[in-house]
Design an enzyme around this catalytic site. Structure first.
Site, PDB file in Angstrom:
ATOM      1  N   SER A  33      42.173  58.250  62.917  1.00  0.00           N
ATOM      2  CA  SER A  33      41.244  57.739  64.049  1.00  0.00           C
ATOM      3  C   SER A  33      42.245  57.381  65.263  1.00  0.00           C
ATOM      4  O   SER A  33      42.942  56.795  65.302  1.00  0.00           O
ATOM      5  CB  SER A  33      40.529  56.654  63.347  1.00  0.00           C
ATOM      6  OG  SER A  33      40.094  57.066  62.326  1.00  0.00           O
ATOM      7  N   HIS A  64      36.714  61.306  65.804  1.00  0.00           N
ATOM      8  CA  HIS A  64      37.244  62.337  64.556  1.00  0.00           C
ATOM      9  C   HIS A  64      36.916  63.737  65.344  1.00  0.00           C
ATOM     10  O   HIS A  64      36.228  64.443  64.767  1.00  0.00           O
ATOM     11  CB  HIS A  64      36.833  62.162  63.373  1.00  0.00           C
ATOM     12  CG  HIS A  64      37.374  60.646  62.695  1.00  0.00           C
ATOM     13  ND1 HIS A  64      38.387  60.492  62.055  1.00  0.00           N
ATOM     14  CD2 HIS A  64      36.627  59.476  62.855  1.00  0.00           C
ATOM     15  CE1 HIS A  64      38.697  59.205  61.855  1.00  0.00           C
ATOM     16  NE2 HIS A  64      37.544  58.655  62.351  1.00  0.00           N
ATOM     17  N   HIS A  86      36.212  61.495  55.349  1.00  0.00           N
ATOM     18  CA  HIS A  86      36.574  60.207  54.695  1.00  0.00           C
ATOM     19  C   HIS A  86      35.631  60.170  53.385  1.00  0.00           C
ATOM     20  O   HIS A  86      34.305  60.565  53.563  1.00  0.00           O
ATOM     21  CB  HIS A  86      36.345  58.921  55.416  1.00  0.00           C
ATOM     22  CG  HIS A  86      37.351  58.607  56.466  1.00  0.00           C
ATOM     23  ND1 HIS A  86      36.826  59.588  57.654  1.00  0.00           N
ATOM     24  CD2 HIS A  86      38.405  58.105  56.808  1.00  0.00           C
ATOM     25  CE1 HIS A  86      37.863  59.227  58.553  1.00  0.00           C
ATOM     26  NE2 HIS A  86      39.103  58.445  58.111  1.00  0.00           N
ATOM     27  N   TYR A  88      33.609  57.827  52.670  1.00  0.00           N
ATOM     28  CA  TYR A  88      32.523  56.835  52.807  1.00  0.00           C
ATOM     29  C   TYR A  88      31.547  57.835  53.507  1.00  0.00           C
ATOM     30  O   TYR A  88      30.220  57.204  53.661  1.00  0.00           O
ATOM     31  CB  TYR A  88      32.842  55.586  53.659  1.00  0.00           C
ATOM     32  CG  TYR A  88      33.570  55.990  55.093  1.00  0.00           C
ATOM     33  CD1 TYR A  88      32.777  56.588  56.167  1.00  0.00           C
ATOM     34  CD2 TYR A  88      34.900  55.810  55.107  1.00  0.00           C
ATOM     35  CE1 TYR A  88      33.475  56.852  57.189  1.00  0.00           C
ATOM     36  CE2 TYR A  88      35.617  55.902  56.525  1.00  0.00           C
ATOM     37  CZ  TYR A  88      34.924  56.296  57.473  1.00  0.00           C
ATOM     38  OH  TYR A  88      35.293  56.613  58.451  1.00  0.00           O
ATOM     39  N   GLU A  89      31.769  59.089  54.017  1.00  0.00           N
ATOM     40  CA  GLU A  89      30.925  59.781  54.773  1.00  0.00           C
ATOM     41  C   GLU A  89      29.978  60.545  53.745  1.00  0.00           C
ATOM     42  O   GLU A  89      28.942  61.040  54.204  1.00  0.00           O
ATOM     43  CB  GLU A  89      31.767  60.853  55.535  1.00  0.00           C
ATOM     44  CG  GLU A  89      32.240  60.125  56.786  1.00  0.00           C
ATOM     45  CD  GLU A  89      33.195  61.127  57.489  1.00  0.00           C
ATOM     46  OE1 GLU A  89      32.638  61.974  58.380  1.00  0.00           O
ATOM     47  OE2 GLU A  89      34.264  61.203  57.456  1.00  0.00           O
ATOM     48  N   ALA A 116      44.956  55.240  61.228  1.00  0.00           N
ATOM     49  CA  ALA A 116      44.814  53.894  61.656  1.00  0.00           C
ATOM     50  C   ALA A 116      44.775  52.927  60.575  1.00  0.00           C
ATOM     51  O   ALA A 116      43.881  53.122  59.723  1.00  0.00           O
ATOM     52  CB  ALA A 116      43.714  53.844  62.595  1.00  0.00           C
ATOM     53  N   MET A 217      41.210  53.439  55.254  1.00  0.00           N
ATOM     54  CA  MET A 217      40.276  53.937  54.656  1.00  0.00           C
ATOM     55  C   MET A 217      40.551  55.330  54.250  1.00  0.00           C
ATOM     56  O   MET A 217      39.668  56.224  53.842  1.00  0.00           O
ATOM     57  CB  MET A 217      38.651  53.742  55.261  1.00  0.00           C
ATOM     58  CG  MET A 217      38.570  52.632  55.468  1.00  0.00           C
ATOM     59  SD  MET A 217      36.892  52.421  56.597  1.00  0.00           S
ATOM     60  CE  MET A 217      37.050  50.773  57.010  1.00  0.00           C
ATOM     61  N   SER A 218      41.718  55.925  54.320  1.00  0.00           N
ATOM     62  CA  SER A 218      41.937  57.199  54.026  1.00  0.00           C
ATOM     63  C   SER A 218      43.343  57.561  53.211  1.00  0.00           C
ATOM     64  O   SER A 218      43.771  56.643  52.629  1.00  0.00           O
ATOM     65  CB  SER A 218      42.105  57.989  55.588  1.00  0.00           C
ATOM     66  OG  SER A 218      43.277  57.437  56.284  1.00  0.00           O
ATOM     67  N   ASN A 241      44.558  46.710  64.536  1.00  0.00           N
ATOM     68  CA  ASN A 241      44.235  45.468  64.600  1.00  0.00           C
ATOM     69  C   ASN A 241      44.822  44.697  63.473  1.00  0.00           C
ATOM     70  O   ASN A 241      45.446  45.052  62.566  1.00  0.00           O
ATOM     71  CB  ASN A 241      42.723  45.588  64.348  1.00  0.00           C
ATOM     72  CG  ASN A 241      42.384  46.060  62.892  1.00  0.00           C
ATOM     73  OD1 ASN A 241      42.564  47.238  62.788  1.00  0.00           O
ATOM     74  ND2 ASN A 241      42.061  45.442  61.831  1.00  0.00           N
ATOM     75  N   HIS A 253      35.206  49.153  65.131  1.00  0.00           N
ATOM     76  CA  HIS A 253      35.797  50.771  65.267  1.00  0.00           C
ATOM     77  C   HIS A 253      36.234  50.821  66.572  1.00  0.00           C
ATOM     78  O   HIS A 253      37.316  51.530  66.880  1.00  0.00           O
ATOM     79  CB  HIS A 253      34.835  51.550  64.954  1.00  0.00           C
ATOM     80  CG  HIS A 253      35.217  53.062  64.935  1.00  0.00           C
ATOM     81  ND1 HIS A 253      36.136  53.513  64.099  1.00  0.00           N
ATOM     82  CD2 HIS A 253      34.498  54.188  65.383  1.00  0.00           C
ATOM     83  CE1 HIS A 253      36.333  54.835  64.260  1.00  0.00           C
ATOM     84  NE2 HIS A 253      35.444  55.228  65.039  1.00  0.00           N
TER      85      HIS A 253
HETATM   86  N1  HPA Z   1      40.788  47.896  57.643  1.00  0.00           N
HETATM   87  C1  HPA Z   1      40.585  49.020  56.960  1.00  0.00           C
HETATM   88  N2  HPA Z   1      40.528  49.893  57.634  1.00  0.00           N
HETATM   89  C2  HPA Z   1      41.115  50.251  58.988  1.00  0.00           C
HETATM   90  C3  HPA Z   1      41.275  48.803  59.585  1.00  0.00           C
HETATM   91  C4  HPA Z   1      40.986  47.733  58.842  1.00  0.00           C
HETATM   92  O1  HPA Z   1      41.103  46.485  59.215  1.00  0.00           O
HETATM   93  N3  HPA Z   1      41.697  49.205  60.831  1.00  0.00           N
HETATM   94  C5  HPA Z   1      41.864  50.688  60.960  1.00  0.00           C
HETATM   95  N4  HPA Z   1      41.398  50.957  59.865  1.00  0.00           N
END
Ligand code: HPA
Length: 282
Positions: A33, A64, A86, A88-89, A116, A217-218, A241, A253
């Site tokens: 991402s 994406h 992902h 979750y999709e 990310a 998440m990947s 972050n 996001h």
């Molecule tokens: N949590 C989960 N997935 C993420 C995050 C996060 O803080 N930042 C980027 N992908």
């Protein structure tokens, strides 16, 4: 779509890609991402949209853009995936990891995977890059392992070893490049969750206690399938972050995508540097 992909589906996709290229790629590169711009340096690029490849999982979310870029990076033939799907999709784990099977079928033995991630380690800052030394596969541990289902004997054994999920030699090359080019490089353990909701403060404190430095998440499913097929893996997380262990800040996001512009130049230098050294190996 069926939950489990089959070898003929992998081969249909691999054939469609092979028909469009002259030199077989040696290294696969997945850009996460906000990190897609890292593909801008690929030379003599052939661009193949995901939608044009049979059976290829197509992403549904912003940030994406889905395409494959095949060409050269510092004279190494590469296949770059700009974007990924992902869990979750709504895709099954087998579908999420189908591109790795296609890479294996094309003859790619080395995978560079990026993502990310949120920082759990308090020393990490947005914009940092973390070398993934190991991962905690919370989703795969709970049963959603991408290797669930009939074993694909063409690629590997039923019970694959995962003692070195990230290749030590490639990690060493990344550390050397970081020192030589003066790129700050964090190192740590990536916790892979399913998403799509971000973590609660208690989730994050739990992840810290169990030894995670970053969360996303990947990546974990792809790395499991890569190891099953005996690929050497290098993993890099772009820290987008700070994870919110006390509930005082909000994660979005947009923030994750915005951090990409800080991370991409470092990621490009690291990837090019590792490929350059990789190229010189016998
Ligand atoms: N949590 C989960 N997935 C993420 C995050 C996060 O803080 N930042 C980027 N992908």
């Amino acid at each position: 779509m069926e939950e489990f992909i089959e070898i003929h589906q992998v081969d249909e996709a691999a054939d469609a890609i092979s028909r469009q290229i002259s030199v077989p790629p040696q290294v696969g590169l997945i850009l996460g991402s906000g990190l897609g711009a890292a593909a801008d340096l690929v030379e003599n690029a052939a661009v193949i949209p995901f939608e044009s490849i049979p059976n290829w999982p197509v992403s549904t979310i912003g940030g994406h853009p889905g395409k494959i870029i095949i060409g050269n990076l510092v004279n190494v033939p590469v296949m770059v995936m700009q974007g990924r799907v992902h869990y979750y999709e709504g895709y099954s784990m087998s579908q999420v990891t189908m591109p790795i099977r296609v890479m294996q079928r094309i003859g790619i033995r080395t995978l560079f995977v990026t993502n990310a991630a949120g920082a759990i380690n308090p020393a990490f800052m947005p914009g940092d890059v973390m070398l993934i030394q190991d991962h905690i596969g919370l989703v795969s541990m709970a049963g959603m392992n991408p290797l669930r289902g009939p074993n694909m004997d063409e690629f590997g054994v039923r019970f694959p070893d995962m003692s070195q999920p990230y290749h030590r030699g490639l990690m060493d090359l990344a550390r050397q490049v970081a020192i030589e080019k003066d790129i700050p490089l964090q190192q740590g353990v990536y916790a892979g969750l399913a998403g799509p909701s971000f973590e609660t403060p208690a989730d994050l404190r739990f992840l810290r206690i169990i030894g995670a430095d970053a969360v996303g998440m990947s990546t974990v499913p792809e790395v499991i399938v890569a190891n099953h097929g005996k690929m050497a893996v290098l993993g890099l997380s772009g820290i987008s972050n700070k994870a919110n262990l006390d509930g005082s800040t909000v994660t979005t996001h947009e923030e994750v995508l915005a951090a990409g512009s800080l991370i991409v130049p470092k990621l490009q230098e690291l990837i090019l540097g590792v490929l350059q050294k990789y190229n010189r190996q016998p």
